[in-house]
Design a protein around this motif. Sequence first.
Motif, PDB file in Angstrom:
ATOM      1  N   VAL A 206      48.508  45.283  29.937  1.00  0.00           N
ATOM      2  CA  VAL A 206      47.497  45.865  30.519  1.00  0.00           C
ATOM      3  C   VAL A 206      47.072  46.798  29.807  1.00  0.00           C
ATOM      4  O   VAL A 206      47.347  47.999  29.149  1.00  0.00           O
ATOM      5  CB  VAL A 206      47.641  46.382  31.895  1.00  0.00           C
ATOM      6  N   LEU A 207      45.630  46.344  29.172  1.00  0.00           N
ATOM      7  CA  LEU A 207      45.116  47.346  27.971  1.00  0.00           C
ATOM      8  C   LEU A 207      44.505  48.231  28.735  1.00  0.00           C
ATOM      9  O   LEU A 207      43.385  48.154  29.384  1.00  0.00           O
ATOM     10  CB  LEU A 207      44.496  46.243  26.618  1.00  0.00           C
TER      11      LEU A 207
ATOM     12  N   LEU B 144      47.177  48.925  39.469  1.00  0.00           N
ATOM     13  CA  LEU B 144      45.926  48.468  40.159  1.00  0.00           C
ATOM     14  C   LEU B 144      46.349  46.255  40.236  1.00  0.00           C
ATOM     15  O   LEU B 144      45.953  45.821  41.078  1.00  0.00           O
ATOM     16  CB  LEU B 144      44.257  48.559  40.122  1.00  0.00           C
ATOM     17  N   LEU B 145      47.072  46.467  39.171  1.00  0.00           N
ATOM     18  CA  LEU B 145      46.986  44.755  39.012  1.00  0.00           C
ATOM     19  C   LEU B 145      48.439  44.392  39.714  1.00  0.00           C
ATOM     20  O   LEU B 145      48.401  43.198  40.693  1.00  0.00           O
ATOM     21  CB  LEU B 145      47.489  44.517  37.670  1.00  0.00           C
TER      22      LEU B 145
ATOM     23  N   LEU C  22      46.457  34.225  38.084  1.00  0.00           N
ATOM     24  CA  LEU C  22      46.802  35.384  38.856  1.00  0.00           C
ATOM     25  C   LEU C  22      45.635  35.985  37.911  1.00  0.00           C
ATOM     26  O   LEU C  22      45.172  37.217  38.367  1.00  0.00           O
ATOM     27  CB  LEU C  22      48.023  35.870  39.097  1.00  0.00           C
ATOM     28  N   LEU C  23      46.163  36.490  37.120  1.00  0.00           N
ATOM     29  CA  LEU C  23      45.656  37.235  35.837  1.00  0.00           C
ATOM     30  C   LEU C  23      44.167  37.422  35.892  1.00  0.00           C
ATOM     31  O   LEU C  23      43.455  38.078  35.651  1.00  0.00           O
ATOM     32  CB  LEU C  23      46.453  36.846  34.221  1.00  0.00           C
TER      33      LEU C  23
ATOM     34  N   ASN D 117      37.519  44.136  36.711  1.00  0.00           N
ATOM     35  CA  ASN D 117      37.496  43.996  35.173  1.00  0.00           C
ATOM     36  C   ASN D 117      38.705  44.908  34.692  1.00  0.00           C
ATOM     37  O   ASN D 117      38.433  45.565  33.294  1.00  0.00           O
ATOM     38  CB  ASN D 117      36.423  45.269  35.159  1.00  0.00           C
ATOM     39  N   LEU D 118      39.393  44.334  34.449  1.00  0.00           N
ATOM     40  CA  LEU D 118      41.196  44.468  33.883  1.00  0.00           C
ATOM     41  C   LEU D 118      41.415  43.777  32.677  1.00  0.00           C
ATOM     42  O   LEU D 118      41.095  42.645  32.584  1.00  0.00           O
ATOM     43  CB  LEU D 118      42.478  43.907  34.238  1.00  0.00           C
ATOM     44  N   ARG D 119      41.413  44.127  31.467  1.00  0.00           N
ATOM     45  CA  ARG D 119      42.139  43.592  30.124  1.00  0.00           C
ATOM     46  C   ARG D 119      43.355  43.461  30.165  1.00  0.00           C
ATOM     47  O   ARG D 119      44.294  44.393  30.017  1.00  0.00           O
ATOM     48  CB  ARG D 119      41.601  44.539  28.840  1.00  0.00           C
TER      49      ARG D 119
END
Length: 385
Positions: free
Chosen positions: A185-186, A207-208, A275-276, A284-286
Amino acid sequence: MIAQPQPTRLLTTLTDLVAIPSENPPGGEKAVAEYIRDWLAPLGFQVRLEEYAPGRFNAEAVLANGPGPVFAFNTHMDTVPAGDGWQSDPFTLTERAGNLYGRGSCDCKGPLAAMLEALRLMAEDRGNWSGTLMGVFTGDEEVASEGAKYYCARKQDIDMVVVGEPTGNTVFSAHKGSFRPRVRVLGRAAHSGSPHLGENAIFAAGLLMPRIAAYHDDVLSQRSHPLVGNPSLTVTRISGGHADNVIPDACELLLDRRLIPGETDDTAMAEIEALLDSARKDLNLRCEITGKNATTGGATETAEEAEIVQISLAACRASGQSDAGPFGFQGACDLVHFIDAGATGTVIGAGDIRVAHKPDEYVPRDEFIVSAKIYGDIAQQVLGN
């Protein structure tokens, strides 16, 4: 009918094997392989030691005795590290209250000693069976099963196999597999005194993780296999940040995905990618899968009606197991690699997997001796005239 196992010889063999350290890491299977060679070669077996990686060994013993099936015993020569907390020396087999204590006593030097005894008894009775009898003893099962993977990729002619693992002398014909992807996760680095100027990757990973937990609870727990139960998904490691005063720009999660028969690494990978992808869109995750850690292997099963399962069940029942199975392992073992190479097989052995990796690992003495009889009876039924 082959002769009965000799308890004194069985105990001597197990004592010798426990005394040979083969903790993985680093392995040390060579000394165990040499012991196997010296034990079986005088009985007429053609024994080959194969160095599949520097310092890592498999041992193959073959006794060809006319036309017929190819039947193999398999178990692994490595153990987990001894660790601390033992009441007695982990490399000295010690009997207390009917139990035999020592590292590997049930996982898996107990099955190995019992299989050596069964191979001896079959070799001494070769006038009453026909076919090819094998002992295939592999390295590295406790980490990544590299020994079995290497061997089975090159060996395609084994018809039936019994794998030694602690099952309480009952029949296991299925087991789960494992798949462990690494997810990064970035974020964006910044001075920790001004956290608003960065993006904290650890917070983003936080959050993930509820999404991962929800996928296990809402999706995977709704699937089931009759012998091994549900697949699973969880996080077993987390790592992030590189300095005390820097907002972390990356956080890595190790996922542990347990597979049931019918699932594969590829299908599990596709589900995790989906899922990702939803987390990228919704939060809005990287995040991305960056690789995977080695595991023992995938899930597998042998059908209950298969000959080896029925023979195994009969042998266990004849030795006193009223409820002989078939059952399924929650963990993984090397059976999958032999099935992938074309064999059918079962998993049988003395002992309880729940004590296998702990201090004061043990195998019940009487159960251990009976296991050698079960192995011999199975070999006789598969290869008997």
